[in-house]
Enzyme design. Structure first.
Site, PDB file in Angstrom:
ATOM      1  N   GLY A  11       0.817  -1.211   0.000  1.00 56.63           N
ATOM      2  CA  GLY A  11       0.000   0.000   0.000  1.00 56.63           C
ATOM      3  C   GLY A  11       0.844   1.251   0.000  1.00 56.63           C
ATOM      4  CB  ALA A  12       4.236   1.697  -1.142  1.00 60.51           C
ATOM      5  CB  SER A  13       0.498   4.263  -4.565  1.00 56.61           C
ATOM      6  OG  SER A  13      -0.791   3.880  -4.127  1.00 56.61           O
ATOM      7  CG  ASN A  85       0.527   1.418   4.799  1.00 58.90           C
ATOM      8  OD1 ASN A  85       0.182   2.055   5.783  1.00 58.90           O
ATOM      9  ND2 ASN A  85       0.324   1.860   3.556  1.00 58.90           N
ATOM     10  CB  SER A 137      -6.803   1.735  13.040  1.00 60.79           C
ATOM     11  OG  SER A 137      -7.583   2.837  13.474  1.00 60.79           O
ATOM     12  CE1 TYR A 151      -9.907   0.885   8.586  1.00 59.04           C
ATOM     13  CE2 TYR A 151     -10.420   1.993  10.642  1.00 59.04           C
ATOM     14  CZ  TYR A 151      -9.527   1.694   9.642  1.00 59.04           C
ATOM     15  OH  TYR A 151      -8.249   2.193   9.682  1.00 59.04           O
ATOM     16  CB  ALA A 153     -14.592  -6.039  13.001  1.00 60.77           C
ATOM     17  CB  THR A 154     -10.731  -5.079   9.258  1.00 64.88           C
ATOM     18  OG1 THR A 154     -10.502  -3.653   9.323  1.00 64.88           O
ATOM     19  CG2 THR A 154     -12.017  -5.352   8.513  1.00 64.88           C
ATOM     20  CE  LYS A 155      -6.929  -0.987   9.473  1.00 68.87           C
ATOM     21  NZ  LYS A 155      -5.711  -1.311   8.687  1.00 68.87           N
TER      22      LYS A 155
END
Length: 279
Positions: A11-13, A85, A137, A151, A153-155
């Protein structure tokens, strides 16, 4: 090849990933970085030297992840640091979000991370060294944000799997860190990185207010500096015993303290009930 570590950043852009990649290249590290769009990544990083390998990788496709990691090892000979990331924010109450919206958020934010971990571990085990940093997060530690349940929950999931990973690989000479960023001044709240529910339900006024606050007030006014976050990542990469948990940003730090105080208070208030169930 110099003694500098080789980094693999997803996720580097944009966002924290982009800030980290730029800072690493400025300090002469070797960097393999991924994005869904290689051209956009190259344009964003704007670096022409030999220390950088831009990769177009679909993180929810295991073969794509395998190929990306293999390309990094082929160019640089090894991988030392992995920074998971990539991810995006999905707003919407639990009732509003469709199964498709929820699963897509988990696919990118959780299973994409698992794919990288699964495919990079053979390289790290062979070297008997390495450090995996998973970007969660503060919403992975404190989830009382209406419209952000899925969101969060994913974190939260990233926290659990990172803790388990640390316990599994510590004896192999490999470290794991979960990072809880607060609000950083990136494009995380822009279109593409932040999605609103497709079918909102009007009665959820608290959710709508918080969504509007994120888009209209918080976006562009975040307190966190991405360049300083990059400095922190580099600093912990140099530590002999890096932290398992790292709260990043003054807001994240304060949220964490509040959550610990709440849990401690409830533990003390319910001690008799909590301990009444033993034989």
């Amino acid at each position: 090849m110099n003694a500098k570590k080789v980094w693999f950043v997803t996720g580097a852009s944009k966002g924290l990933g982009l800030a980290l990649v730029k800072k690493l290249l400025e300090n002469d590290y070797y960097v393999a970085a991924t994005s869904r769009d290689k051209l956009a990544l190259e344009k964003a990083v704007n670096y022409l030297g030999n220390n950088f390998l831009p990769l177009e990788v679909d993180l929810i496709n295991e073969e794509s992840v395998t190929n990306g990691l293999a390309a990094a090892v082929e160019k640089f000979g090894k991988i030392d640091m992995v920074v998971n990331n990539a991810g995006y924010g999905q707003a919407g109450t639990l009732e509003e979000l469709s199964d498709e919206e929820s699963r897509e958020n988990f696919d990118v934010n959780v299973f994409g991370v698992l794919h990288v971990i699964r495919k990079v571990m053979p390289y790290l085990r062979e070297n008997k060294a390495g450090h995996i940093i998973n970007i969660s997060s503060v919403g992975g530690f404190m989830g009382n944000f209406p419209s952000f349940g899925v969101y969060c929950a994913t974190k939260y999931a990233l926290v659990g799997l990172t803790e388990a990973l640390a316990a599994e690989v510590g004896s192999l000479g490999i470290h794991a860190t979960v990072v809880y960023p607060g609000y950083f001044r990136t494009n995380f709240l822009d279109n593409g990185s932040f999605k609103l529910p497709k079918n909102p339900i009007a009665v959820y006024t608290e959710a709508r207010k918080l969504e509007e606050m994120h888009v209209n007030e918080i976006r562009g006014n975040q307190t966190g500096n991405p360049d300083k976050a990059a400095d922190v990542f580099i600093a912990i990469s140099k530590q002999e015993k890096p932290p398992l948990h790292l709260f990043l940003g003054s807001d994240s730090y304060q949220f964490a303290k509040q959550k610990i105080e709440i849990v401690t208070k409830e533990l003390n208030a319910n001690e008799k009930l909590a301990t009444s169930t033993d034989y």
